[in-house]
Design a protein around this motif. Structure first.
Motif, PDB file in Angstrom:
ATOM      1  N   UNK A 188      35.530  -4.970 -11.756  1.00 41.16           N
ATOM      2  CA  UNK A 188      35.768  -3.549 -12.005  1.00 41.16           C
ATOM      3  C   UNK A 188      35.809  -3.332 -13.521  1.00 41.16           C
ATOM      4  N   UNK A 189      34.669  -2.898 -14.048  1.00 46.31           N
ATOM      5  CA  UNK A 189      34.539  -2.781 -15.508  1.00 46.31           C
ATOM      6  C   UNK A 189      35.507  -1.740 -16.071  1.00 46.31           C
ATOM      7  N   UNK A 190      35.699  -0.690 -15.319  1.00 46.23           N
ATOM      8  CA  UNK A 190      36.549   0.399 -15.811  1.00 46.23           C
ATOM      9  C   UNK A 190      38.007  -0.038 -15.968  1.00 46.23           C
ATOM     10  N   UNK A 191      38.463  -0.805 -14.986  1.00 47.02           N
ATOM     11  CA  UNK A 191      39.861  -1.245 -15.024  1.00 47.02           C
ATOM     12  C   UNK A 191      40.062  -2.447 -15.945  1.00 47.02           C
ATOM     13  N   UNK A 192      38.945  -3.090 -16.314  1.00 48.13           N
ATOM     14  CA  UNK A 192      39.040  -4.302 -17.131  1.00 48.13           C
ATOM     15  C   UNK A 192      38.932  -3.963 -18.615  1.00 48.13           C
ATOM     16  N   UNK A 193      39.432  -4.883 -19.426  1.00 43.83           N
ATOM     17  CA  UNK A 193      39.244  -4.758 -20.871  1.00 43.83           C
ATOM     18  C   UNK A 193      37.843  -5.247 -21.231  1.00 43.83           C
ATOM     19  N   UNK A 194      37.431  -4.988 -22.476  1.00 38.94           N
ATOM     20  CA  UNK A 194      36.174  -5.554 -22.961  1.00 38.94           C
ATOM     21  C   UNK A 194      36.249  -7.069 -22.873  1.00 38.94           C
ATOM     22  N   UNK A 195      35.180  -7.668 -22.373  1.00 41.51           N
ATOM     23  CA  UNK A 195      35.216  -9.117 -22.203  1.00 41.51           C
ATOM     24  C   UNK A 195      34.930  -9.814 -23.533  1.00 41.51           C
ATOM     25  N   UNK A 196      35.753  -9.499 -24.504  1.00 41.28           N
ATOM     26  CA  UNK A 196      35.580 -10.116 -25.823  1.00 41.28           C
ATOM     27  C   UNK A 196      36.946 -10.451 -26.379  1.00 41.28           C
ATOM     28  N   UNK A 197      37.058 -11.674 -26.826  1.00 41.49           N
ATOM     29  CA  UNK A 197      38.343 -12.104 -27.371  1.00 41.49           C
ATOM     30  C   UNK A 197      38.085 -13.216 -28.376  1.00 41.49           C
ATOM     31  N   UNK A 198      38.842 -13.164 -29.446  1.00 37.65           N
ATOM     32  CA  UNK A 198      38.681 -14.183 -30.488  1.00 37.65           C
ATOM     33  C   UNK A 198      38.969 -15.563 -29.904  1.00 37.65           C
ATOM     34  N   UNK A 199      38.100 -16.493 -30.169  1.00 40.44           N
ATOM     35  CA  UNK A 199      38.324 -17.863 -29.711  1.00 40.44           C
ATOM     36  C   UNK A 199      37.724 -18.171 -28.354  1.00 40.44           C
ATOM     37  N   UNK A 200      37.225 -17.136 -27.673  1.00 36.92           N
ATOM     38  CA  UNK A 200      36.626 -17.415 -26.376  1.00 36.92           C
ATOM     39  C   UNK A 200      35.378 -16.568 -26.132  1.00 36.92           C
ATOM     40  N   UNK A 201      34.605 -17.059 -25.184  1.00 35.57           N
ATOM     41  CA  UNK A 201      33.389 -16.352 -24.777  1.00 35.57           C
ATOM     42  C   UNK A 201      33.493 -16.172 -23.269  1.00 35.57           C
ATOM     43  N   UNK A 202      33.262 -14.956 -22.808  1.00 31.13           N
ATOM     44  CA  UNK A 202      33.424 -14.687 -21.371  1.00 31.13           C
ATOM     45  C   UNK A 202      32.127 -14.134 -20.782  1.00 31.13           C
ATOM     46  N   UNK A 203      31.699 -14.728 -19.689  1.00 32.41           N
ATOM     47  CA  UNK A 203      30.551 -14.206 -18.937  1.00 32.41           C
ATOM     48  C   UNK A 203      31.015 -13.919 -17.525  1.00 32.41           C
ATOM     49  N   UNK A 204      30.254 -13.058 -16.857  1.00 33.95           N
ATOM     50  CA  UNK A 204      30.522 -12.860 -15.444  1.00 33.95           C
ATOM     51  C   UNK A 204      29.531 -13.672 -14.637  1.00 33.95           C
ATOM     52  N   UNK A 205      30.031 -14.316 -13.596  1.00 31.50           N
ATOM     53  CA  UNK A 205      29.172 -15.145 -12.761  1.00 31.50           C
ATOM     54  C   UNK A 205      27.986 -14.332 -12.235  1.00 31.50           C
TER      55      UNK A 205
END
Lengths: 257, 425
Positions: free
Chosen positions: B90-107
């Motif tokens: 749920x993109x709307x309820x989620x934060x931006x998938x960006x954070x210092x020190x990590x990389x996040x992808x969606x399966x």
């Protein structure tokens, strides 16, 4: 304050009579001591008064300032002002001493219709009382009685007493397992709580605790009854001569005591 | 009679295995492995105490979504929220998938070419011996979504995977993967219920000196069923820590497979489960397998269960110390507190040791509230039920202490307290 009349108690699971007609009256502000040989029923009396399971009252009554103790739950007795300092204080891992003290104090206040104590006031209260009993901050943070020495456990009992401010304090062999210095510290703590509105029932094997906590009245218990009542001299007499003469006088065989 | 009618439920379930896009080779391999191993039946030794029937049935048993009226877990903590609703990101309820020190992808969006392609399914596959774990393999084959996290440094805040569902037949399969590079560190919080019947899997690769902290709070839904798996590999001086709080749930099977492959590595897994089967069934199963394959490794398993009104608790835990894994320190404790005579706790603690210089211990106990302690508290004025609650917290303390961070620990304790307040008497 405390009125006990003709109290008969047996073990719930066994056909064994422990108390066979105890009569005792403790007035407000007085210190009564109960001495007696092993197996005389001293500890049973303290447990029955505070409401421990496993005993059956077959006859008699016990009341605290008019409250029928025998009908009340242990927590109701506590809220009414009864306090038992345990011979073997119980360890409760994972529950901080401070949490325990505050839960107990607030539960009693709530039961009496009083407001809960604020976190700040509670902290102040505990620090002040702990200091006089030489209980350090570390002991307050640790889980209840876990890793405490024998002396620390007994001091923790007195700390609870100081914070809960009961009206009727029963000390069940509080001197057992204590060295002279620890005993003095505990006795000082008890003496500091002596007050015209507070009574004590001090259960002990030995006279030496009574050197530090001076009783007004001394009872000798044997065979499930109080067989002799007197002043502080009675304790001295027992210390000097033992229980044999007294038991013989009342026709109680030594092994039956 | 048609072919479909002749199939057993397990065969029918296998026939329905779909392979979503991405990680094609890993998914096909998983499907082949799954077909070879089959789905578990009641006669399976590893499923003797937990009936897998509802987990392999073609459709989930419908579960009415539960409305959690408690304040949001970790709501006051600065965290990166990743929300899956009805098994879908749920993109709307989620934060931006960006954070210092990590990389996040969606399966679901990762495609085939990325850093995860060589890792997806490998830890799960490695964890299939000596005991098959078919639901994990099913997950690798069919997972429709999940997050893939690569941690290259110290994540600047925790990542919170949050689940929610609104359909009573929601049946999601989610696969998460965390790759911690050398010296990296992350805390993953996992909260809520993913579906009426959910299959959730984590693969966690802990490189040299990296630290992974996992705190999971499974949702309070009474009717839900869940099968979860954590498969981890811990390299030298690495740290893996996972704590799970479970309250309620008709069926929960949490498996954790830990492979200590580097020297001086630590792995701790702990759980506190609370079940009251008064109005809904409660069955909770913790199944753990820790392999020490390197020297001076330390592992701890601390599992506690509080059960009442016919609740069922299961623990199957094993420590395997391979030849040469000297100076291993393995500890395992599983305990239950039965609040009445109707509840049941079954435990199978196992040690298998092939090295001669190790310290390993395991213990399992089951018991009632300590009457002496209860009387002690009551004699101080604490009412019976409040005293019981304090003693339950006392019982759970060892497991909760496995949570390193105090602020998370406090939130867990608050949750425990409110559960106990709701389940008095």
């Amino acid at each position: 304050m405390l009125e006990i009349k003709n109290l008969h108690v047996k073990l719930e699971d066994e056909d064994k009579q422990i108390l066979k007609g105890v009569d005792l009256s403790v007035e407000a502000g007085k210190v009564h001591a109960i001495m007696g040989p092993n197996g005389s029923g001293k500890s049973t009396l303290s447990y029955v008064l505070s409401g421990r399971d496993g005993y059956e009252v077959t006859e008699g009554e016990a009341s605290l300032n008019g409250l029928d103790l025998l009908e009340a739950e242990p927590e109701e007795r506590a809220a009414a002002g009864l306090f038992l300092a345990f011979q073997y204080p119980v360890e409760i891992p994972g529950v901080g001493n401070m949490t325990f003290l505050r839960t107990a104090l607030n539960a009693q206040r709530k039961a009496r219709g009083e407001a809960e104590i604020s976190a700040g006031d509670f902290l102040k209260l505990v620090r002040e009382k702990a200091k006089s009993l030489k209980i350090d901050a570390d002991m307050l943070k640790r889980p209840v009685n876990v890793g405490f020495s024998g002396g620390e456990k007994k001091r923790n009992e007195i700390l609870q007493m100081a914070i809960l401010e009961p009206k009727m304090c029963i000390l069940d062999e509080t001197d057992s397992g204590l060295d002279v210095d620890a005993m003095r510290l505990v006795a000082d703590g008890v003496n500091a709580l002596r007050d015209a509105g507070r009574s004590f029932l001090v259960i002990t094997h030995y006279q030496r605790l009574l050197d530090h906590i001076k009783p007004d009245v001394v009872h000798i218990m044997a065979g499930g009854r109080i067989i002799e009542t007197g002043g502080p001299d009675l304790a001295m007499e027992v210390e000097k001569n033992g229980y044999a003469d007294l038991l013989a006088k009342h026709g109680i065989a030594q092994e039956m005591a | 009679m048609s072919a479909v009618e002749k199939m057993t439920p397990a065969e029918a379930r296998l026939a329905r295995v779909s392979l979503p896009d991405g990680f094609g080779p890993a998914r096909r391999d998983a499907r082949d492995r799954l077909n070879a191993m089959g789905l578990p039946g009641r006669r399976d030794e590893y499923w003797r105490w937990t009936n897998p029937t509802d987990l392999i049935a073609p459709e989930p048993v419908p579960a009415t979504p539960f409305v959690d009226d408690e304040p949001e877990l970790f709501g006051d903590i600065d965290r990166l929220k990743i929300v899956f609703r009805d098994g879908v990101f749920d993109a709307e309820a989620s934060d931006d998938l960006a954070l210092e020190g990590i990389e996040i992808l969606r399966l679901a969006e990762a495609g085939d070419v990325n850093w995860a392609s060589g890792l997806y399914g490998t830890l799960e596959a490695a964890g299939q011996t000596p005991v098959a774990r078919p639901f994990a393999t099913l997950n690798t084959a069919s997972a429709t979504d999940g997050i893939l996290i690569r941690v290259t440094g110290r994540a600047s805040k925790p990542v919170n995977v949050i689940y929610d569902y609104s359909s009573e037949v929601c049946d999601p399969i989610l696969h998460h993967l965390v790759k911690l590079e050398e010296g990296a560190e992350i805390t993953v919080l996992e909260t809520g219920t993913a579906g009426a019947r959910a299959n959730q899997l984590w693969e966690v690769d802990v490189a040299k000196g990296a630290q992974f902290h996992h705190i999971r709070v499974q949702g309070r839904d009474h009717a839900r069923r869940a099968v979860t798996g954590i498969f981890t590999r811990v390299a030298e001086h690495g740290l893996f820590k996972s704590f799970t709080l479970t309250s309620n749930g008709a069926l929960t099977r949490n498996e954790c497979v830990i492979d200590i492959v580097g020297d001086d590595a630590n792995a701790h897994v702990a759980g506190a489960a609370l079940g009251d089967a008064k109005s809904d069934p409660f069955h909770h199963d913790d199944t753990v397998f820790i392999t020490h394959g390197a020297e001076r490794g330390e592992s701890r398993q601390v599992f506690k269960k509080v059960l009442k009104n016919g609740a069922e608790g299961i623990f199957q835990g094993k420590i395997l110390v391979k030849p040469g894994a000297q100076k291993t320190d393995g500890y395992q404790i599983s305990q239950s507190l039965l609040l009445d005579e109707d509840s049941e706790f079954l435990a199978k603690p196992e040690l298998e040791i092939y090295a001669d210089d190790v310290v390993c211990s395991h213990g399992s106990t089951t018991g009632a509230i300590d009457e002496t302690a209860l009387f002690y508290l009551r004699s101080r004025g604490v009412p019976h039920e409040e005293a019981t609650a304090l003693l339950v917290l006392s019982f759970l303390a060892d497991a909760i202490e496995e949570i390193a961070d105090e602020q998370f620990r406090d939130e867990i304790v608050t949750r425990l307290e409110s559960w106990l307040a709701r389940h008095r008497g």
